[in-house]
Design a protein around this motif. Structure first.
Motif, PDB file in Angstrom:
ATOM      1  N   PHE A 107      77.089  26.111  84.058  1.00 19.35           N
ATOM      2  CA  PHE A 107      77.731  24.799  84.147  1.00 19.35           C
ATOM      3  C   PHE A 107      76.994  23.824  83.243  1.00 19.35           C
ATOM      4  O   PHE A 107      75.783  23.954  83.017  1.00 19.35           O
ATOM      5  N   SER A 108      77.696  22.833  82.746  1.00 14.94           N
ATOM      6  CA  SER A 108      77.072  21.892  81.820  1.00 14.94           C
ATOM      7  C   SER A 108      76.036  21.012  82.505  1.00 14.94           C
ATOM      8  O   SER A 108      75.093  20.542  81.868  1.00 14.94           O
ATOM      9  N   ASP A 109      76.179  20.773  83.807  1.00 16.05           N
ATOM     10  CA  ASP A 109      75.181  20.028  84.589  1.00 16.05           C
ATOM     11  C   ASP A 109      74.858  18.671  83.958  1.00 16.05           C
ATOM     12  O   ASP A 109      73.713  18.228  83.950  1.00 16.05           O
ATOM     13  N   GLY A 110      75.887  18.024  83.409  1.00 14.28           N
ATOM     14  CA  GLY A 110      75.709  16.687  82.836  1.00 14.28           C
ATOM     15  C   GLY A 110      75.163  16.661  81.427  1.00 14.28           C
ATOM     16  O   GLY A 110      75.037  15.584  80.835  1.00 14.28           O
ATOM     17  N   MET A 111      74.832  17.822  80.857  1.00 20.43           N
ATOM     18  CA  MET A 111      74.288  17.854  79.503  1.00 20.43           C
ATOM     19  C   MET A 111      75.426  17.929  78.480  1.00 20.43           C
ATOM     20  O   MET A 111      76.506  18.417  78.796  1.00 20.43           O
ATOM     21  N   SER A 112      75.161  17.471  77.281  1.00 15.96           N
ATOM     22  CA  SER A 112      76.220  17.377  76.280  1.00 15.96           C
ATOM     23  C   SER A 112      76.620  18.758  75.756  1.00 15.96           C
ATOM     24  O   SER A 112      75.785  19.662  75.645  1.00 15.96           O
ATOM     25  N   GLU A 113      77.903  18.885  75.431  1.00 15.99           N
ATOM     26  CA  GLU A 113      78.409  20.147  74.897  1.00 15.99           C
ATOM     27  C   GLU A 113      77.719  20.483  73.574  1.00 15.99           C
ATOM     28  O   GLU A 113      77.397  21.651  73.302  1.00 15.99           O
ATOM     29  N   GLU A 114      77.466  19.481  72.775  1.00 20.28           N
ATOM     30  CA  GLU A 114      76.819  19.704  71.481  1.00 20.28           C
ATOM     31  C   GLU A 114      75.435  20.327  71.653  1.00 20.28           C
ATOM     32  O   GLU A 114      75.071  21.296  70.967  1.00 20.28           O
ATOM     33  N   ALA A 115      74.642  19.770  72.589  1.00 22.84           N
ATOM     34  CA  ALA A 115      73.286  20.288  72.813  1.00 22.84           C
ATOM     35  C   ALA A 115      73.322  21.712  73.353  1.00 22.84           C
ATOM     36  O   ALA A 115      72.554  22.578  72.927  1.00 22.84           O
ATOM     37  N   ILE A 116      74.249  21.961  74.288  1.00 23.61           N
ATOM     38  CA  ILE A 116      74.353  23.295  74.891  1.00 23.61           C
ATOM     39  C   ILE A 116      74.774  24.327  73.865  1.00 23.61           C
ATOM     40  O   ILE A 116      74.140  25.384  73.727  1.00 23.61           O
TER      41      ILE A 116
END
Length: 407
Positions: A46-55
């Protein structure tokens, strides 16, 4: 040697920017598997609030499916059900929408004839799916990785709160415990990050041979050079969490008045402090918010306190404080799962009077902080993350090999 297919399902994305302690532990162990050629790892997270770009940047070379925070109406309905249904099938820890999304991914992979050898479920909410996952992948070995045994924290909340909140948390604790234990019994191995929780789960009927302590990752600050200013009392953690801000408020209300004749300050360090905590801010109560480099506070403060009123599992903040050599004052909840010795490596305090008395003794020199520093750093030197990571890897290899032997 045949690669072992590992399917890793987690509540976060394993990237370096993950902020919470449990996420950092997950990230560090995950990297060990990714970097080992004996494994072929596939991730659902899950992204857990982190940005899609960073992930996507960090996971570019990892076989992964990340569920991002889009909000279709069906998700909103499921989230309401998850939050307010006291008999939710996942004890309110995992939305039905997210569970459904994970199973949709499984259905797609079924067409590829994907068959994992080992499935790692990271975080209790994901572990709640283990009975369903066992039915979908009956031949796979299932591992449950839990930062803490969740029903312990729920039970503590039921004792802490009064009135209607007490009744709500009492029900939540009983229901969550029932489902958590059922889920863990479907797993071939459970990895609590707290040795005390291993003993607790054994008492609850989990086979001792299916339990293994997985030490958490923590930032080792053994290089910290102490130069105490003799007045600052430090507390730190993610201040958005009730376990932290309610504990800080307890210290402010119960201990600081007993130290009013001394020139001391209480430093509360950590991101996202709520208004309930910020209301106490004054010349003697310093609420810093997020601090990019906390090492300077550990170097200069008189002592670190963790008067925790809620929480469960090993407290990474306590391990980090011990590693810095700062005198650590904490209670039963704070030292849970950490085999440090009272009076040698830390100082045990429960009541407000005990905290106040120890602070006075540190100031007047009747407690030797240098002895505490040497003992604490020696204790921490025995806590090797690398050794633990190697053991984890070899355990999964063994499980993967046994799975092949059975077919």
């Amino acid at each position: 040697m045949k690669s072992i297919n590992v399917l890793w399902i987690a509540a976060s994305a394993p990237i370096s920017k993950i902020s919470h302690a449990g996420g950092q532990t997950f990230y560090r162990y995950f990297r060990r598997f990714i970097e080992d050629e004996r494994f072929c790892v596939r991730l659902i997270g899950f992204s857990d609030g982190m940005s899609e770009e960073a992930i996507e940047s960090e996971l570019a070379e990892t076989d992964h499916e990340i569920i991002y925070g889009n909000v279709p109406i069906i998700k909103k309905i499921c989230n309401v059900e998850t939050k307010f249904n006291p008999w939710n099938r996942y004890a309110g820890m995992l939305s039905n929408y997210y569970a459904f999304t994970i199973k949709k991914i499984f259905s797609r992979w079924e067409k590829e004839l994907y068959a994992p050898d080992v499935i790692i479920l990271d975080w209790t909410g994901i572990v709640m799916m283990s009975p369903e996952i066992k039915r979908l992948f009956p031949d796979a070995k299932i591992i449950a990785s839990e930062p803490d045994v969740t029903f312990v924290g729920y039970e503590r909340k039921s004792h802490y709160y009064k009135g209607l909140k007490h009744i709500v948390w009492l029900h939540k604790a009983k229901w969550e415990k029932k489902l958590e234990l059922k889920a863990l019994r479907c797993c071939d191995l459970t990895l609590p990050q707290n040795p005390d929780n291993c003993a607790l789960l054994e008492k609850e009927g989990i086979d001792k041979g299916k339990l293994m302590w997985l030490p958490p990752y923590f930032t080792n600050m053994s290089d910290c050079i102490r130069n105490s200013n003799g007045r600052d009392i430090l507390f730190f953690g993610a201040m958005s969490r009730p376990e932290n801000y309610l504990s800080a408020i307890w210290f402010i209300e119960n201990v600081m008045p007993a130290l009013s004749d001394l020139n001391v300050r209480f430093i509360v360090m950590g991101g996202n402090p709520p208004e309930q905590l910020l209301a106490y801010k004054n010349d003697c109560i310093i609420i810093t918010g997020f601090v990019d480099n906390p090492a300077s506070y550990f170097a200069s403060c008189l002592c670190f306190v963790a008067p925790l009123v809620l929480g469960a599992g090993i407290k990474v903040k306590v391990l980090e404080a011990l590693s810095s050599g700062i005198p650590v004052l904490t209670n039963e909840i704070g030292i849970e799962g950490i085999p440090a010795k009272d009076g040698e490596e830390y100082i045990h305090c429960e009541s407000s009077e005990e905290y106040a008395n120890v602070v006075r003794k540190l100031i007047n020199g009747s407690i030797d902080s240098n002895d505490l520093e040497k003992s604490a750093k020696k204790f921490i030197s025995s806590c090797s993350f690398e050794k633990s990571a190697n053991n984890y890897v070899e355990t999964v290899i063994s499980m993967g090999d046994k799975k092949d032997d059975n077919h």
